[in-house]
Design an enzyme around this catalytic site. Structure first.
Site, PDB file in Angstrom:
ATOM      1  N   MET A 174       0.849  -1.202   0.000  1.00 51.56           N
ATOM      2  CA  MET A 174       0.000   0.000   0.000  1.00 51.56           C
ATOM      3  C   MET A 174       0.883   1.249   0.000  1.00 51.56           C
ATOM      4  SD  MET A 174      -3.423  -0.927   2.078  1.00 51.56           S
ATOM      5  CE  MET A 174      -2.813  -0.596   3.709  1.00 51.56           C
ATOM      6  N   GLY A 175       2.164   1.079  -0.363  1.00 47.32           N
ATOM      7  CA  GLY A 175       3.060   2.229  -0.447  1.00 47.32           C
ATOM      8  C   GLY A 175       3.578   2.664   0.902  1.00 47.32           C
ATOM      9  N   HIS A 230       9.553  -3.460   3.316  1.00 50.31           N
ATOM     10  CA  HIS A 230       9.018  -3.684   1.963  1.00 50.31           C
ATOM     11  C   HIS A 230      10.166  -3.965   0.991  1.00 50.31           C
ATOM     12  CE1 HIS A 230       5.682  -0.911   3.471  1.00 50.31           C
ATOM     13  NE2 HIS A 230       5.008  -1.953   3.037  1.00 50.31           N
ATOM     14  N   GLN A 290     -10.362  -2.606   2.463  1.00 56.14           N
ATOM     15  CA  GLN A 290      -9.864  -3.234   3.686  1.00 56.14           C
ATOM     16  C   GLN A 290      -9.809  -2.280   4.878  1.00 56.14           C
ATOM     17  OE1 GLN A 290      -5.957  -4.134   1.668  1.00 56.14           O
ATOM     18  NE2 GLN A 290      -5.120  -3.757   3.691  1.00 56.14           N
ATOM     19  N   LYS A 331       4.935  -9.916   9.349  1.00 57.52           N
ATOM     20  CA  LYS A 331       4.470  -9.087  10.474  1.00 57.52           C
ATOM     21  C   LYS A 331       2.967  -9.237  10.628  1.00 57.52           C
ATOM     22  CE  LYS A 331       4.298  -4.563  10.186  1.00 57.52           C
ATOM     23  NZ  LYS A 331       2.877  -4.181  10.324  1.00 57.52           N
ATOM     24  N   ASP A 332       2.262  -9.202   9.510  1.00 58.56           N
ATOM     25  CA  ASP A 332       0.829  -9.461   9.567  1.00 58.56           C
ATOM     26  C   ASP A 332       0.624 -10.945   9.288  1.00 58.56           C
ATOM     27  OD1 ASP A 332      -1.870  -9.533   9.498  1.00 58.56           O
ATOM     28  OD2 ASP A 332      -2.079  -7.647   8.414  1.00 58.56           O
ATOM     29  N   SER A 336       6.911  -0.648  10.196  1.00 56.64           N
ATOM     30  CA  SER A 336       5.535  -0.544   9.724  1.00 56.64           C
ATOM     31  C   SER A 336       5.304   0.865   9.207  1.00 56.64           C
ATOM     32  CB  SER A 336       4.577  -0.814  10.897  1.00 56.64           C
ATOM     33  OG  SER A 336       3.290  -0.329  10.593  1.00 56.64           O
ATOM     34  N   SER A 337       4.472   0.973   8.165  1.00 56.94           N
ATOM     35  CA  SER A 337       4.143   2.308   7.661  1.00 56.94           C
ATOM     36  C   SER A 337       3.462   3.129   8.755  1.00 56.94           C
ATOM     37  CB  SER A 337       3.208   2.198   6.459  1.00 56.94           C
ATOM     38  OG  SER A 337       3.851   1.464   5.449  1.00 56.94           O
TER      39      SER A 337
HETATM   40  O1  PAF Z   1      -0.139  -5.724   3.695  1.00 53.90           O
HETATM   41  C1  PAF Z   1      -0.536  -4.828   2.924  1.00 53.90           C
HETATM   42  O2  PAF Z   1       0.147  -3.849   2.665  1.00 53.90           O
HETATM   43  C2  PAF Z   1      -1.923  -4.962   2.301  1.00 53.90           C
HETATM   44  O3  PAF Z   1      -2.821  -5.552   3.169  1.00 53.90           O
HETATM   45  C3  PAF Z   1      -1.909  -5.692   0.943  1.00 53.90           C
HETATM   46  C4  PAF Z   1      -1.439  -7.127   1.081  1.00 53.90           C
HETATM   47  C5  PAF Z   1      -1.007  -4.947  -0.033  1.00 53.90           C
HETATM   48  C6  PAF Z   1      -3.333  -5.723   0.352  1.00 53.90           C
HETATM   49  O4  PAF Z   1      -3.832  -4.442   0.163  1.00 53.90           O
END
Ligand code: PAF
Length: 283
Positions: free
Chosen positions: A30-31, A37, A61, A151-152, A187-188
């Site tokens: 999600m940038g 990342h 989401q 992490k998630d 984390s962002s």
């Molecule tokens: O983990 C994320 O950044 C988001 O949940 C993902 C997997 C890009 C889906 O939008």
């Protein structure tokens, strides 16, 4: 690096790569990219000939009152970081490109047994939003491999299950959690923390590791350890969400017979909701 915002242009570009039998790895994001990342990009480069990253802040989401509007959007910076790390293609669609109808998505993908517990209990609909957008992105990119940060961990399990259930020919790889020197998982959303909170935030990881050590001594029950950890975090300024010792395979509460464990936690600090976990085998 090619930056493409359009589904049909991306398909035409990747079509040639597929004809050339190139292995395609995909890193959805999600940038607001950080070192975590970029380590996913490194891993993707090890796995494939062509690496595609996406940047898309997925409205589906985010729940009402969550940070969809305020979510940090740092596109130019992200583009530079991806380029310098060796990513080949960046897919950055608009919301209208991904969800052309006004009601976002009429078809959704839900993984029921993971969609009511832990993060899903606090964020109803979140994982349905994630599973839906990831299956759409898989349909668009058609990668051979996709890399997700651990992490998630609940998200990772949701995506693995969704990919298996829908027979999608994508190998799902989980990459280790990238941490700051303090132990804080990158984390962002760490950008929401001030200096003092950043310092306190490291205690979340410290509490996971202390819980594991205490569990290994066998002196306390799992509910006792969970409660101790939550109270200690509250005492230093966190607001509780969950802190749970569970089975690594399906995130169900662990029993004495379970050996492959995960300790998963989420807690609020200042404006941020932080998540973290550790996974291990109990001897
Ligand atoms: O983990 C994320 O950044 C988001 O949940 C993902 C997997 C890009 C889906 O939008």
């Amino acid at each position: 690096m090619h930056t493409i915002d359009n589904i049909s242009q991306l398909r035409s570009y990747l079509w040639q790569a597929k004809l050339d039998h190139k292995v395609i790895a995909f890193v959805p994001t999600m940038g607001n990219l950080h070192e975590g990342h970029l380590q996913l990009i490194d891993r993707a480069l090890e796995e494939a000939d062509l690496v595609v990253a996406s940047i898309f802040v997925n409205p589906l989401q985010f729940g009402p009152g969550e940070d969809f509007n305020g979510y940090p959007r740092t596109f130019m910076n992200d583009q530079e970081k991806l380029l310098s790390r060796g990513c080949h293609v960046l897919f950055a669609p608009t919301v209208e490109e991904m969800y052309p109808k006004t009601n976002l998505s009429s078809t959704v993908v839900k993984v029921p047994h993971l969609d009511h517990l832990l993060c899903a209990a606090t964020r109803p609909g979140h994982f349905t939003g994630v599973a839906t957008v990831v299956s759409k992105l898989f349909g668009i990119v058609q990668p051979d491999v996709a890399i997700f940060g651990l992490k998630d961990y609940q998200q990772f399990l949701v995506i693995k299950q969704m990919t298996f259930d829908l027979c999608l020919p994508v190998k799902i790889i989980g990459a280790p959690i990238a941490r700051a020197e303090s132990g804080l998982a990158l984390s962002s959303r760490n950008g929401y923390l001030n200096e003092q909170e950043l310092h306190q935030a490291a205690q979340l990881y410290a509490s996971l590791t202390s819980c594991r050590i205490a569990l290994e001594t066998g002196k306390f029950t799992m509910p006792e350890l969970e409660e101790q950890a939550q109270s200690q975090l509250e005492a230093i300024g966190f607001k509780r969400d969950y802190f749970t010792i569970c089975r690594q395979s399906d995130l169900q509460p662990a029993g004495p017979e379970d050996k492959e464990l995960a300790i998963v936690a989420a807690a609020y600090l200042g404006k941020a909701r932080l998540i973290d976990n550790i996974r291990f085998s109990l001897n």
